[in-house]
Structure formats: structure tokens, C-alpha cells
Design an enzyme around this catalytic site. Sequence first.
Site, short mmCIF file in Angstrom:
data_model
loop_
_atom_site.label_atom_id
_atom_site.label_comp_id
_atom_site.label_asym_id
_atom_site.label_seq_id
_atom_site.Cartn_x
_atom_site.Cartn_y
_atom_site.Cartn_z
N ASP A 51 19.65 123.50 -18.28
CA ASP A 51 19.17 123.99 -16.99
C ASP A 51 19.45 125.49 -16.88
OD1 ASP A 51 18.24 123.38 -14.15
OD2 ASP A 51 20.12 124.43 -13.78
N TYR A 56 20.31 133.36 -12.56
CA TYR A 56 21.61 133.36 -13.23
C TYR A 56 21.81 134.62 -14.08
CZ TYR A 56 21.48 128.37 -11.96
OH TYR A 56 21.37 127.17 -11.28
N LYS A 85 13.96 128.29 -13.41
CA LYS A 85 13.60 128.26 -11.99
C LYS A 85 13.08 129.60 -11.50
CE LYS A 85 17.70 125.35 -11.29
NZ LYS A 85 18.74 126.03 -12.07
N HIS A 118 13.36 127.44 -7.11
CA HIS A 118 14.83 127.37 -7.03
C HIS A 118 15.30 126.94 -5.64
CE1 HIS A 118 18.65 129.20 -8.99
NE2 HIS A 118 19.00 128.29 -8.11
N1 LIG Z 1 19.75 124.39 -7.97
C1 LIG Z 1 20.81 125.03 -7.59
O1 LIG Z 1 20.82 125.77 -6.60
C2 LIG Z 1 22.06 124.88 -8.39
C3 LIG Z 1 23.29 125.19 -7.79
C4 LIG Z 1 24.45 125.03 -8.56
C5 LIG Z 1 24.37 124.58 -9.86
N2 LIG Z 1 23.14 124.31 -10.42
C6 LIG Z 1 23.02 123.89 -11.83
O2 LIG Z 1 23.88 122.81 -12.06
C7 LIG Z 1 24.79 123.11 -13.13
C8 LIG Z 1 26.07 122.37 -12.93
O3 LIG Z 1 26.66 122.75 -11.69
P1 LIG Z 1 28.19 123.01 -11.56
O4 LIG Z 1 28.60 124.14 -12.44
O5 LIG Z 1 28.54 123.08 -10.13
O6 LIG Z 1 28.75 121.65 -12.22
P2 LIG Z 1 30.11 120.90 -12.22
O7 LIG Z 1 30.18 120.32 -13.59
O8 LIG Z 1 30.21 120.03 -11.02
O9 LIG Z 1 31.26 121.99 -12.04
C9 LIG Z 1 31.62 122.85 -13.06
C10 LIG Z 1 33.11 123.14 -12.89
O10 LIG Z 1 33.86 121.98 -13.24
C11 LIG Z 1 34.75 122.26 -14.32
N3 LIG Z 1 34.64 121.14 -15.27
C12 LIG Z 1 33.62 120.87 -16.12
N4 LIG Z 1 33.87 119.76 -16.83
C13 LIG Z 1 35.08 119.31 -16.44
C14 LIG Z 1 35.87 118.21 -16.83
N5 LIG Z 1 35.46 117.35 -17.76
N6 LIG Z 1 37.07 118.04 -16.22
C15 LIG Z 1 37.50 118.89 -15.29
N7 LIG Z 1 36.79 119.97 -14.87
C16 LIG Z 1 35.58 120.18 -15.45
C17 LIG Z 1 34.29 123.57 -14.90
O11 LIG Z 1 35.39 124.38 -15.30
P3 LIG Z 1 35.54 124.93 -16.83
O12 LIG Z 1 34.37 125.81 -17.14
O13 LIG Z 1 36.82 125.70 -16.69
O14 LIG Z 1 35.65 123.74 -17.69
C18 LIG Z 1 33.57 124.25 -13.74
O15 LIG Z 1 34.51 124.98 -12.95
C19 LIG Z 1 24.87 124.64 -13.12
O16 LIG Z 1 25.27 125.20 -14.33
C20 LIG Z 1 23.42 124.98 -12.81
O17 LIG Z 1 22.64 124.86 -13.99
C21 LIG Z 1 22.01 124.44 -9.69
#
Ligand SMILES: NC(=O)c1ccc[n+]([C@@H]2O[C@H](COP(=O)([O-])OP(=O)(O)OC[C@H]3O[C@@H](n4cnc5c(N)ncnc54)[C@H](OP(=O)(O)O)[C@@H]3O)[C@@H](O)[C@H]2O)c1
Length: 312
Positions: A51, A56, A85, A118
Amino acid sequence: MTSDSLRNTRIPLAHGSGAIPAVGFGTLIPDLADTRRATKTALEVGFRHLDCAERYRNEEAVGEALHEAFEAGILQRDDLFVTTKLWNSNHRPERVKPALQASLRRLQLDYVDCYLIHTPFAFQPGDEQDPRDENGQVIYDNGVTLAETWQALEALVDDGLCRSIGLSDVTLDKVREIVAVARIKPAVVQVESHPYLPEWELLDFCREQGIVLLAFAALGHSLDPNVLEDKVITAIAARTNMTPAQVCLSWAVQRGSAFLTTSTKPQRIRENFDISTLPDDAMREIRNDITANVRFNAVVDSGVPGFIPRRE
Ligand SMILES: NC(=O)c1ccc[n+]([C@@H]2O[C@H](COP(=O)([O-])OP(=O)(O)OC[C@H]3O[C@@H](n4cnc5c(N)ncnc54)[C@H](OP(=O)(O)O)[C@@H]3O)[C@@H](O)[C@H]2O)c1
């Protein structure tokens, strides 16, 4: 933990070609070198769904990782599902195709598998992604409707630049609005979703309409209250020999959604791919025993992204 086929789940797109791997890796990573490394690791580990977003500001780094992975023979383009997006400042129909073409150049791709709007909020058209007035307030654009932007995305499918289109950061009402007027219906709706924000009503509507619900922040973005420390989740993790993250991600796939998760740490990237089927009672407990309801990202209210650091 024993491996099973859950991690290889692919959901056929009713309104587009191909199938979306339910297990997705998000590239919302502020640092460019980290983006490149983490994306390459995700592909090595087995993720086949990425994604991205012009917002970004790291599509070049993703493109470099993809190029390296293709060159190394880790995978071929056809094995991969890539989403990017359209940002809020490009909603005017005449800006839509150039925006996708610019993303494709940065990603070093000829097409994306899915192109999303987006957010449903149009900002002042132009190259400034975060246009503000003298009081620091976002400058919105009242000169374009979401339906007009949607029509411009439909034309991109006709042109072969994307194989499906969809919406992101939308409420159920907005999805209904676009479904009602669409020539090509949304294939994917990407919204925040995790055990603290299950979005069951939206998921039911999507299921009825043949739309894939793609959950972002599937781990609650590591924010408090931390879903990974929830009593129900940690108890299931202990008895199934999974980590709390794996419980949340397995749940997401088993209830019929696709998910996005992000990490810059190789061990966690591997852990997040390595999911397994949960027993039925665990699925029931997550649905019935977790009562917290938390939205971590307010982007859905204003179009201003909550997790993206402002870089001027
Ligand atoms: N459409 C939108 O507006 C929108 C908004 C937000 C996100 N997104 C998309 O969704 C993706 C995922 O969102 P998100 O980054 O919020 O996802 P998330 O996986 O809920 O959160 C990521 C965070 O969790 C930690 N993490 C990851 N795996 C872990 C594990 N196994 N155990 C403990 N902590 C863990 C990571 O830290 P570390 O890096 O330190 O491991 C990071 O700080 C984004 O990259 C983006 O592509 C879209």
C-alpha cells in the site's frame, strides 16, 4: 505455532481484475532508507500486497525496493498487488491522470492494481499537499465533487493505468453515495479498522456489494489504549501460541477483510506475515468481549492525515 494457508488468502475483486492478497504491507514510513529496506524485507518475507500513496512522499523508495526485488528474482510484477492513492490536492478531474502517471513513474510501474481516492476531502488544487490559510486552517476546494473525481478514476481503468479503483477514509454514507452513481464500483474501501474499531456495519455493506474492506492500522498504530495489550487479545495469544499482533491480524483475515500493517523491524515484518487460523471461540470472544471503541486517526473527519508527519 503451526503454519497454515491463512497468510496466502486472496480475495477476488468483484469490481476489478485479479484478486487482492488479504495480507498487506503499508509503506507509511517517514524515512526513505527505512522505506526501501522495510519494503524489500516485506517482499522477501512473502508479502505480495503493498500500500502506497503520493502523500507519503516516498514512492521513489518503494519503487527502488520493487526494482531490486524484481532484479533479484524474488518475485515478478504479476505476483504483486500494488495500491497507491490520489491526494486531496489532486481531486480536480484534469489533475487525476497526471497524478497517477507521476506515481507510476516514481514506483517504476506501468500500472497499479488499485488506485484509491485517499480521502473524500478536496483541498485547494495544486502541488502544495497541505494548503493552509493565514490562520493555519486547511483550504478546501468546493469546485469539485467526489463523484466528479470518481469519474476521472473510472477513465484511468479504461486507459489501463489501474486495474481497479476505490475509496479511503470514508464513512458508510460516502461509500453508498459513490456506489449509487458509479459506472465502475469501488473494488476496495480502505479504512481504519482493528478490534477496537471493527466497523461491522461497513463490513456488512461491503460484503453485500462485493467490495473488499481493507483495514489500515490493523494493530491500532501502536497507540494507547494499546490493542496489543488488551486482556482478551493477550489471553487468546497465550493459549494459541501466537503473538498479540498475530491474533489481531488473523482475526482481520478470518472475518473477511484484508489488512495493512507496517513495521521497520525485520522480525516484526516476519511475525506479521506469519499468521494462522484462530479457533471459532477466539473469533467470538474478540467480537463479543471487547467493548472498547477507539478511532486513532481523525483523517476521516477532515482529510488531514493523522499519522503522517508534516514535512514542510
Ligand atoms: N488511508 C489512510 O488514510 C491510511 C492511514 C494510515 C495508514 N494507512 C496505511 O496503512 C498502513 C498500516 O497502518 P499503520 O502503520 O497504522 O499500521 P499498524 O501496523 O497498526 O501500526 C504500525 C505500528 O505498530 C508497530 N508494530 C508493527 N508490527 C508490530 C508487532 N508485530 N508488534 C508490536 N508492534 C508492531 C510499528 O512499530 P515498528 O515500526 O517499530 O515495528 C508501528 O509503530 C500504513 O503503512 C499505510 O499504508 C492508510
